[in-house]
Structures are given as C-alpha cells and as structure tokens.
Design an enzyme around this catalytic site. Structure first.
Site, PDB file in Angstrom:
ATOM      1  N   ARG A 123     100.361   0.180-100.452  1.00 15.26           N
ATOM      2  CA  ARG A 123     101.677   0.033 -99.819  1.00 15.26           C
ATOM      3  C   ARG A 123     102.838   0.463-100.717  1.00 15.26           C
ATOM      4  NH1 ARG A 123      98.880  -4.388 -98.022  1.00 15.26           N
ATOM      5  NH2 ARG A 123      98.173  -4.069 -95.886  1.00 15.26           N
ATOM      6  N   LYS A 145     112.082  12.756-100.883  1.00 18.18           N
ATOM      7  CA  LYS A 145     111.308  13.251 -99.739  1.00 18.18           C
ATOM      8  C   LYS A 145     109.928  13.640-100.227  1.00 18.18           C
ATOM      9  CE  LYS A 145     114.678  15.419 -96.653  1.00 18.18           C
ATOM     10  NZ  LYS A 145     115.037  16.731 -96.071  1.00 18.18           N
ATOM     11  N   GLU A 187     117.832  28.632-104.743  1.00 21.47           N
ATOM     12  CA  GLU A 187     118.330  27.295-104.387  1.00 21.47           C
ATOM     13  C   GLU A 187     119.527  26.904-105.271  1.00 21.47           C
ATOM     14  OE1 GLU A 187     117.080  25.596-101.828  1.00 21.47           O
ATOM     15  OE2 GLU A 187     114.945  26.108-101.619  1.00 21.47           O
ATOM     16  N   LYS A 229     122.999  17.256-105.598  1.00 24.52           N
ATOM     17  CA  LYS A 229     121.967  16.675-104.740  1.00 24.52           C
ATOM     18  C   LYS A 229     122.042  15.153-104.784  1.00 24.52           C
ATOM     19  CE  LYS A 229     117.541  16.847-102.746  1.00 24.52           C
ATOM     20  NZ  LYS A 229     116.269  17.527-102.522  1.00 24.52           N
ATOM     21  N   GLU A 239     118.938  11.695 -94.287  1.00 23.43           N
ATOM     22  CA  GLU A 239     119.349  12.894 -93.558  1.00 23.43           C
ATOM     23  C   GLU A 239     119.794  12.603 -92.133  1.00 23.43           C
ATOM     24  OE1 GLU A 239     117.121  16.430 -94.611  1.00 23.43           O
ATOM     25  OE2 GLU A 239     117.703  17.382 -92.751  1.00 23.43           O
ATOM     26  N   ARG A 243     123.160  15.265 -95.511  1.00 24.95           N
ATOM     27  CA  ARG A 243     122.060  15.828 -96.306  1.00 24.95           C
ATOM     28  C   ARG A 243     121.559  17.146 -95.705  1.00 24.95           C
ATOM     29  NH1 ARG A 243     116.976  12.579 -99.185  1.00 24.95           N
ATOM     30  NH2 ARG A 243     116.014  14.442-100.066  1.00 24.95           N
ATOM     31  N   ASN A 247     120.297  22.349 -96.183  1.00 20.38           N
ATOM     32  CA  ASN A 247     119.448  23.316 -95.482  1.00 20.38           C
ATOM     33  C   ASN A 247     120.161  24.632 -95.195  1.00 20.38           C
ATOM     34  OD1 ASN A 247     117.329  21.469 -95.394  1.00 20.38           O
ATOM     35  ND2 ASN A 247     118.198  20.490 -93.591  1.00 20.38           N
ATOM     36  N   HIS A 250     118.159  27.648 -94.461  1.00 21.33           N
ATOM     37  CA  HIS A 250     116.787  27.187 -94.281  1.00 21.33           C
ATOM     38  C   HIS A 250     116.264  27.325 -92.861  1.00 21.33           C
ATOM     39  CE1 HIS A 250     117.026  25.925 -98.383  1.00 21.33           C
ATOM     40  NE2 HIS A 250     115.842  25.347 -98.349  1.00 21.33           N
ATOM     41  N   HIS A 254     112.836  29.118 -92.592  1.00 23.91           N
ATOM     42  CA  HIS A 254     111.617  28.572 -91.979  1.00 23.91           C
ATOM     43  C   HIS A 254     111.047  29.550 -90.961  1.00 23.91           C
ATOM     44  CE1 HIS A 254     111.663  24.957 -94.210  1.00 23.91           C
ATOM     45  NE2 HIS A 254     112.831  24.559 -93.756  1.00 23.91           N
ATOM     46  N   HIS A 268     109.178  30.554-100.693  1.00 25.83           N
ATOM     47  CA  HIS A 268     110.234  29.794-100.032  1.00 25.83           C
ATOM     48  C   HIS A 268     111.628  30.242-100.490  1.00 25.83           C
ATOM     49  CE1 HIS A 268     112.402  26.462 -98.279  1.00 25.83           C
ATOM     50  NE2 HIS A 268     112.874  26.157 -99.468  1.00 25.83           N
TER      51      HIS A 268
HETATM   52  N1  LIG Z   1     110.593  17.141-101.292  1.00 28.93           N
HETATM   53  C1  LIG Z   1     111.599  17.960-101.186  1.00 28.93           C
HETATM   54  O1  LIG Z   1     112.751  17.551-101.056  1.00 28.93           O
HETATM   55  C2  LIG Z   1     111.337  19.429-101.242  1.00 28.93           C
HETATM   56  C3  LIG Z   1     112.414  20.319-101.368  1.00 28.93           C
HETATM   57  C4  LIG Z   1     112.125  21.670-101.502  1.00 28.93           C
HETATM   58  C5  LIG Z   1     110.822  22.114-101.501  1.00 28.93           C
HETATM   59  N2  LIG Z   1     109.785  21.217-101.374  1.00 28.93           N
HETATM   60  C6  LIG Z   1     108.387  21.652-101.399  1.00 28.93           C
HETATM   61  O2  LIG Z   1     108.139  22.226-102.668  1.00 28.93           O
HETATM   62  C7  LIG Z   1     107.044  23.126-102.551  1.00 28.93           C
HETATM   63  C8  LIG Z   1     107.346  24.377-103.348  1.00 28.93           C
HETATM   64  O3  LIG Z   1     107.521  24.012-104.693  1.00 28.93           O
HETATM   65  P1  LIG Z   1     107.442  25.080-105.873  1.00 28.93           P
HETATM   66  O4  LIG Z   1     108.240  26.257-105.511  1.00 28.93           O
HETATM   67  O5  LIG Z   1     107.727  24.343-107.111  1.00 28.93           O
HETATM   68  O6  LIG Z   1     105.936  25.588-105.772  1.00 28.93           O
HETATM   69  P2  LIG Z   1     104.567  25.168-106.496  1.00 28.93           P
HETATM   70  O7  LIG Z   1     104.493  23.744-106.792  1.00 28.93           O
HETATM   71  O8  LIG Z   1     103.501  25.760-105.658  1.00 28.93           O
HETATM   72  O9  LIG Z   1     104.656  25.985-107.853  1.00 28.93           O
HETATM   73  C9  LIG Z   1     104.703  27.386-107.833  1.00 28.93           C
HETATM   74  C10 LIG Z   1     103.621  27.998-108.734  1.00 28.93           C
HETATM   75  O10 LIG Z   1     104.013  27.855-110.089  1.00 28.93           O
HETATM   76  C11 LIG Z   1     102.986  27.247-110.843  1.00 28.93           C
HETATM   77  N3  LIG Z   1     103.664  26.501-111.898  1.00 28.93           N
HETATM   78  C12 LIG Z   1     104.370  25.370-111.776  1.00 28.93           C
HETATM   79  N4  LIG Z   1     104.990  25.075-112.932  1.00 28.93           N
HETATM   80  C13 LIG Z   1     104.660  26.037-113.800  1.00 28.93           C
HETATM   81  C14 LIG Z   1     104.995  26.300-115.150  1.00 28.93           C
HETATM   82  N5  LIG Z   1     105.883  25.533-115.815  1.00 28.93           N
HETATM   83  N6  LIG Z   1     104.463  27.384-115.748  1.00 28.93           N
HETATM   84  C15 LIG Z   1     103.621  28.207-115.064  1.00 28.93           C
HETATM   85  N7  LIG Z   1     103.282  28.021-113.785  1.00 28.93           N
HETATM   86  C16 LIG Z   1     103.796  26.956-113.162  1.00 28.93           C
HETATM   87  C17 LIG Z   1     102.219  26.440-109.860  1.00 28.93           C
HETATM   88  O11 LIG Z   1     100.901  26.204-110.296  1.00 28.93           O
HETATM   89  C18 LIG Z   1     102.262  27.332-108.633  1.00 28.93           C
HETATM   90  O12 LIG Z   1     101.282  28.318-108.728  1.00 28.93           O
HETATM   91  C19 LIG Z   1     106.861  23.397-101.067  1.00 28.93           C
HETATM   92  O13 LIG Z   1     105.690  22.743-100.639  1.00 28.93           O
HETATM   93  C20 LIG Z   1     108.082  22.742-100.436  1.00 28.93           C
HETATM   94  O14 LIG Z   1     107.820  22.237 -99.149  1.00 28.93           O
HETATM   95  C21 LIG Z   1     110.048  19.898-101.248  1.00 28.93           C
HETATM   96 ZN   LIG Z   2     114.558  24.964-100.012  1.00 27.93          ZN
END
Ligand SMILES: NC(=O)c1ccc[n+]([C@@H]2O[C@H](COP(=O)([O-])OP(=O)(O)OC[C@H]3O[C@@H](n4cnc5c(N)ncnc54)[C@H](O)[C@@H]3O)[C@@H](O)[C@H]2O)c1
Ligand SMILES: [Zn+2]
Length: 378
Positions: A123, A145, A187, A229, A239, A243, A247, A250, A254, A268
């Site tokens: 939980r 999130k 971003e 943020k 949101e 918030r 986007n 976005h 998407h 992304h």
């Molecule tokens: N929760 C939220 O508010 C929120 C906001 C934006 C995006 N997201 C989510 O985030 C995800 C995308 O995140 P991301 O862009 O970080 O992608 P990711 O976590 O897939 O990382 C991108 C790539 O970089 C590699 N990597 C990470 N750190 C590294 C480092 N220091 N050195 C070398 N390689 C490294 C990873 O292994 C991966 O291959 C999506 O799933 C998206 O939905 C969430």
């Molecule tokens: Zn984004």
C-alpha cells in the site's frame, strides 16, 4: 561544484530536488537523513547499471545502507504490467518493509515503473528518484506521476506518488547518448516557451553548453526547470488545471509518437520539439500570436539539432486524419474535445479547449505535404 536545492512544497509531502555535479556521492547521507531504515532497493536498467550503479552503491554502503538491486532491460517496453509484476515480486522477496526505500536510478522509464511499484507495494512505500537522463532530471522525476503502458495507450495505468527526494547529478548525463540529451533539451526549452521568454532566450543562447558540458549552465538550466515544475505541481498536483500547461506541444507529440508506434524512431523529446513548433504555428493561425513566432521557436530547436517540423521526421505514413485520431485518444482529451496548449507569444501559454478541428487538420495537411510523396498530397 556546489549543489542547489529546490523545494517542492507540498503539504505533508514536501521534498527536495538536489541538483549538481557529483550529488550521487552524497546519496547515502541524504537518504539516511530521511529514514531510520538501513535497507534500500535500487531499480535501474542495464545501460545505467553498467555506468553508474557502483557510484550509487558505494556511498549507500558508506552510510550503512544495504542495497538490493534489480537491473531491468532498457526501453519503453519495460513500463509493462509483466515487468511491474516481476519487479514487485523481487521487492517482496527482498522483504522490503515500510520505512525502507526504493531508489529509482535511471531515466523516465525506470522512474515511472519504480515509482509505481513503490506506490502499490504494501500500500505504498517511500522512494527516491535519481534521474539519469536530462528529460528525467527536468521533468519525469519531479511531481509524482508514475505509470506503465498498456495496449490501450501510454501511461494509462498508474498513480500519483511523490518521491521523498530527487537527486539530479548533472555529471551522469555525460554518458547519455547525444540524441537522448537533445530530446531532454526539447523539454528544457519548453519551460521557457510556456512561461518565461527570458529563460527561453537564455536556454537557446546556451544550448551547446547545456548539451555538452556538465558545468554551471547545465545545472542552472535544470534548476530553473525544476523550480518551474515544482511551482506548477504545488499549485495543481493532480492536473485539475494549470499543470496541463506543461503539455505544451504534447498533444501533437502524442499524435506523432502514436503514429510512429512508440517505436523509438521518434523519441518523445523529438516529438515535443516538432509539437511545440506546431502549437505556435496553430497559435499564429488563430491570430493569437505575432507572425514569425513559430519560426523563432523552430529556429531554436533546429539550432540544437532537433527536428523542428513534421517533415524533419522520418515518414510516419500517417494522414492528417490519422494524426487527429491519435491526438484525440490522448488522455488529456475531455468530452471528445482535444485540449491544446496555445500561446499568445513566447512565455505566454494557456489552455484551450475549443479549437476548431478543421483548422488543425488543414495545418497538418500542409505540414505533411512538405514531404515528397506523402499521403497528404494524394
Ligand atoms: N512521470 C512523468 O511525469 C513523466 C514525464 C515525462 C516523461 N515520462 C516518461 O519518461 C519516459 C522517457 O524517459 P527517458 O527519456 O528518460 O527515457 P529512458 O528512461 O528510456 O532513457 C533513455 C535511454 O537512455 C539510457 N540511459 C539513461 N540514463 C543514461 C545515462 N546516464 N547514460 C547512458 N545511458 C542512459 C536508458 O537506458 C535508455 O536507453 C517515458 O516513458 C515517459 O512516459 C514521465
Ligand atoms: Zn514530455
């Protein structure tokens, strides 16, 4: 180099974001200050583990914190029910208790999955975000999130679960592939486009330093984004309103990502870059902002090496109608109306719910016909 702290002032659940080079070295001390427990469960992926896991485990050990580790495959596919089941199983086998910490060491994929797992394990147990991509440092690690993806769409199963601490080490970004770095930059610039024109200009002027050096420009940029943020999350954690400004670009992004089948052909951040250009172009067409604003935005993104127009992306083979269908499936769509973030100028974004779909379709038709042999031309 000095670290900076940004406070996320949520009542009863406030936490710090610590940003700086080598903040990883202080992880043990920071986490030990939050709990009596001396047990932690680190979730990471193979790419990050190879480069940075020991840089975390050593300071944890020095602070007397014993850590179990789950090393998951990298990539969006890891944000799945199957992986959630696997991961929570490992956490239960490790006999994690309330008071123990989950530590998410990785990009947004690891942060979203590990945060979700922590949120539902027994939980809810506490977790720390140690974001290792620029995108995760300025966006996904802050605000609570968490989610996984399902067949019906991305991020559709999840919950709000705020971390107890975020440690953003600007040095770990040195091992990030340049393309991932640029995706995060999309971003960073977005924050300026939303609410701070001076910041947008500063980011654009310092793009190369932010992208390539772990120095003070990068830290300043990350701190500024985290501040913005944090303020948005404080005002609107779930949101209900403001918030959604985050986007910007976005809704289009998407649509692009869905058309690409979330395949990695378009990251992304690349979709966000194109999406921000489209959001400003739509704003111009609606007479909301001055002619030339979209060109300015696209010029900044292109200068950082990002795709700025739909025609800069690989051909996704989608028609304007298909893009709009994908955009309407975005979870931010309300009562069938697509919600757009539009702008009255750089730094002056607002939420619009009554945009005429025909204008959007017309704009996308033109944008797609920039490309030779596109379906939109037929
Ligand atoms: N929760 C939220 O508010 C929120 C906001 C934006 C995006 N997201 C989510 O985030 C995800 C995308 O995140 P991301 O862009 O970080 O992608 P990711 O976590 O897939 O990382 C991108 C790539 O970089 C590699 N990597 C990470 N750190 C590294 C480092 N220091 N050195 C070398 N390689 C490294 C990873 O292994 C991966 O291959 C999506 O799933 C998206 O939905 C969430
Ligand atoms: Zn984004």
């Amino acid at each position: 180099m000095t670290a900076e702290r940004v406070r996320v002032g949520l009542e009863g659940r406030a936490y710090d974001i610590v940003v700086g080079k080598d903040v990883l070295a202080g992880a043990g001390r920071e986490i030990a200050a939050l709990t009596k427990s001396r047990r932690a469960f680190v979730v990471t992926d193979e790419n990050v583990a190879r480069r940075h896991l020991e840089r975390l485990r050593a300071p944890l050990g020095e602070a007397g914190i014993e850590s179990a580790v789950a090393i998951l495959p990298p990539g969006e596919a890891t944000k799945s029910f199957a992986m959630l089941e696997h991961l929570t199983g490992l956490m239960l086998d490790a006999e994690l208790e309330r008071g123990d910490f989950v530590i998410a060491l990785g990009g947004g994929v690891i942060g979203d999955l590990a945060g979700f797992a922590a949120g539902i394990l027994k939980r809810g147990i506490d977790y720390v975000q140690i974001p290792t991509t620029l995108l995760a440092q300025v966006d996904s690690s802050v605000g609570g999130k968490t989610a996984i993806d399902v067949a019906q769409g991305k991020n559709l199963i999840g919950l709000f679960h705020q971390p107890r601490l975020v440690l953003a080490d600007t040095g770990v970004l040195d091992s990030l592939p340049p393309r991932e770095m640029r995706a995060g930059y999309a971003e960073v610039l977005k924050y300026g486009l939303i609410e701070d024109a001076a910041f947008a200009e500063w980011v654009a002027a310092n793009a190369q330093a932010i992208l390539t050096k772990p120095g003070s420009e990068r830290r300043e940029a990350i701190v500024a984004c985290c501040r913005m943020k944090a303020r948005v999350v404080e005002a609107d954690e779930r949101e209900a309103g403001r918030r959604a400004l985050l986007n910007l670009g976005h809704t289009f992004a998407h649509g692009i990502e869905a058309a690409a089948g979330y395949s990695g052909r378009v990251l992304h951040g690349e979709a966000v870059s194109v999406g921000c250009g489209l959001a400003f172009e739509l704003s111009e067409r609606l007479g909301l902002c001055e002619a030339g604003t979209a060109a300015q935005v696209r010029g900044w993104y292109a200068a950082a090496g990002l795709p700025a127009r739909l025609s800069d992306l690989p051909d996704l083979g989608a028609t304007p109608e298909e893009f709009i269908t994908h955009m309407a499936q975005d979870k931010k769509a309300q009562a069938g109306q697509i919600v757009f973030v539009l702008a009255r100028g750089i730094g002056k974004a607002f939420i619009a719910r009554d945009v005429d779909a025909q204008i959007v379709e017309h704009m996308l038709t033109e944008a797609l016909s920039d490309r030779p042999n596109s379906k939109a031309k037929a």
